[in-house]
Design an enzyme around this catalytic site. Structure first.
Site, PDB file in Angstrom:
ATOM      1  CG  HIS A 123      56.209   8.906  52.250  1.00 51.63           C
ATOM      2  ND1 HIS A 123      54.821   9.171  52.732  1.00 51.63           N
ATOM      3  CD2 HIS A 123      56.385   9.702  51.196  1.00 51.63           C
ATOM      4  CE1 HIS A 123      54.595  10.143  51.992  1.00 51.63           C
ATOM      5  NE2 HIS A 123      55.262  10.648  51.231  1.00 51.63           N
ATOM      6  CG  ASP A 181      52.065  20.073  57.488  1.00 49.76           C
ATOM      7  OD1 ASP A 181      53.331  20.189  57.033  1.00 49.76           O
ATOM      8  OD2 ASP A 181      51.505  19.383  57.816  1.00 49.76           O
TER       9      ASP A 181
END
Length: 350
Positions: A123, A181
Site C-alpha cells: 500500500h 495526482d
C-alpha cells in the site's frame, strides 16, 4: 443546521507525533514510523482524507497480520547510473517509496533523468507525496503505481485491472508546485463504500456490479469503472507493465492466472526524477513554469466558476488553512485512534 458528524481539530504536528508513536508501537522503527506518519499527515493536510490519518489503524492491522513487513530489509540494485530497482521486502509503501524518491533525486543530479522501480511493497499511500518530495528538491517528479485488480476493464466481464494512480509534481519559481495526482478509476472504492452505507445513488458510469454491468445502486456496486472508459483501463494496464512487469514482479498476469500467492496483497511502483538543470537550467525552467501558470490564471473565468485553478493549487490552499487551524479528524476515526492508543499503551494528544 448541518447534521454532519462532529470532527476533532488536531494540530498537524501533534497528529504527526501521535501517528508515529502508534506505528512505532505497531512494530516499525522510529525512523520508518515517522516517515509513514508524515505521508498520512501530508495527505490529511491537503484534504485527501481517504489516504490521511484514517489509514493508521489499517496499517497497524497490516503490520500485525504480517502483510506489511515491519523489519523489511530493503536493498537497491543497479546496473546503470540512471536506473535502479529497490527491493522493498514488503515494507510499507511510505517507507519504500520515500527511499526510492531519495534515490531517484540523487541519481538524477548526475544523470539528468533517473528512475527507480519499487518491487513488492505494501500500500503506497498518497503517491503525490513522493513526487512532491522530488519537486521540493527542484526536480520534476513522476510516479506510477500498480496494485491488485479491483476495477473493471473496457470489454471485460468482472474485475480486471487496478485503480492504478499517476502523479506528477513540477516546481515553480514563486507558486506552489503543480501537482497532478489521479487514479485511473472514475470513483474510489472508498466512495462506493460510503455510498453503500448511506444508501446514496452513485453517479452514472462510475461503478459496476460483479458481472461488470454499470450500476448506480450502491448496494449492487462492487467495483469502480475506469476513468474515461478505454482510456483509464488502458492507462492502468500500461502502469502494470511500467511497474510490476518492469521489476519482474507481475501482478495482473499472476492474479488472473491463479499463480501461487497471486492473491497476496502487494504493489509495485516506478518513480522518475527529471533535473531541469540538464535541459537548460533550473531557474529558466521554474520561471517558465511560473509564466505558464500565471497565463492560465489570467484567462477569462467561465460563467459559474469561482476561479481558475491549476492541479494541486486548491489542495495547497487547504493545506495552508489546515496547517493554521488544525486538521479535522472525524470523531469515529479519533475514537478508533484513541482505542488503538489504549491497546498499545500510547498517549493521546489532549
Amino acid at each position: 443546521m448541518s447534521d454532519a458528524p462532529p470532527k476533532v481539530l488536531v494540530p498537524a504536528d501533534d497528529l504527526r507525533v501521535f501517528s508515529a508513536a502508534l506505528l512505532e508501537k505497531g512494530g516499525l522503527s522510529a525512523e520508518h514510523a515517522a516517515t509513514t506518519a508524515d505521508v498520512f499527515v501530508w495527505a490529511a493536510l491537503r484534504g485527501v482524507d481517504s489516504h490521511g490519518i484514517a489509514r493508521v489503524p489499517a496499517y497497524l492491522d497490516l503490520l500485525a497480520k504480517g502483510v506489511a513487513n515491519a523489519r523489511a530489509e530493503m536493498k537497491v540494485e543497479s546496473t546503470t547510473p540512471a536506473a535502479a530497482v529497490l527491493y522493498a521486502d514488503r515494507a510499507p509503501g511510505p517507507v519504500a517509496l520515500s527511499a526510492a524518491a531519495e534515490e531517484a533525486v540523487t541519481r538524477a543530479r548526475t544523470t539528468g533523468i533517473a528512475s527507480v522501480g519499487v518491487r513488492e511493497t505494501v500500500h503506497t499511500g498518497a503517491i503525490g507525496y513522493y513526487v512532491s518530495k522530488i519537486a521540493d528538491q527542484g526536480l520534476v517528479g513522476i510516479g506510477f503505481v500498480a496494485g491488485m485488480p479491483n476495477m473493471g476493464y473496457t470489454g471485460v466481464q468482472g474485475v480486471a485491472v487496478a485503480t492504478s494512480p499517476l502523479a506528477i509534481a513540477v516546481p515553480s519559481e514563486s507558486r506552489e508546485p503543480l501537482l497532478l495526482d489521479m487514479a485511473t478509476a472514475t470513483i474510489a472504492l472508498g466512495k462506493i463504500r460510503q455510498a453503500k452505507a448511506s444508501g446514496t445513488p452513485l453517479p452514472e458510469g462510475a461503478a459496476a456490479a460483479e458481472d461488470g454491468t454499470p450500476t448506480t445502486d450502491p448496494a449492487a456496486a462492487v467495483m469502480p469503472l475506469p476513468l474515461g472508459g478505454a482510456k483509464g483501463s488502458g492507462m492502468s494496464l500500461a502502469f502494470e507493465i511500467l511497474t510490476s512487469v518492469l521489476v519482474g514482479a507481475p501482478i495482473f498476469a499472476a492474479f488472473h492466472g491463479d499463480a501461487p500467492n497471486s492473491r497476496k496483497h502487494r504493489q509495485n511502483a516506478l518513480l522518475i526524477a527529471v533535473d531541469p538543470a540538464a535541459f537548460g537550467g533550473t531557474e529558466t525552467f521554474t520561471q517558465g513554469v511560473d509564466a505558464t501558470l500565471n497565463m492560465l490564471k489570467g484567462l477569462p473565468v467561465a460563467e459559474g466558476a469561482d476561479d481558475i485553478y491549476y492541479p494541486g493549487e486548491r489542495s495547497a490552499m487547504v493545506a495552508a488553512e489546515r496547517g493554521a487551524k488544525g486538521i479535522p479528524v472525524p470523531a469515529k476515526v479519533w475514537r478508533e485512534l484513541a482505542d488503538r492508543a489504549a491497546e498499545l499503551g500510547s498517549e493521546v494528544p489532549s
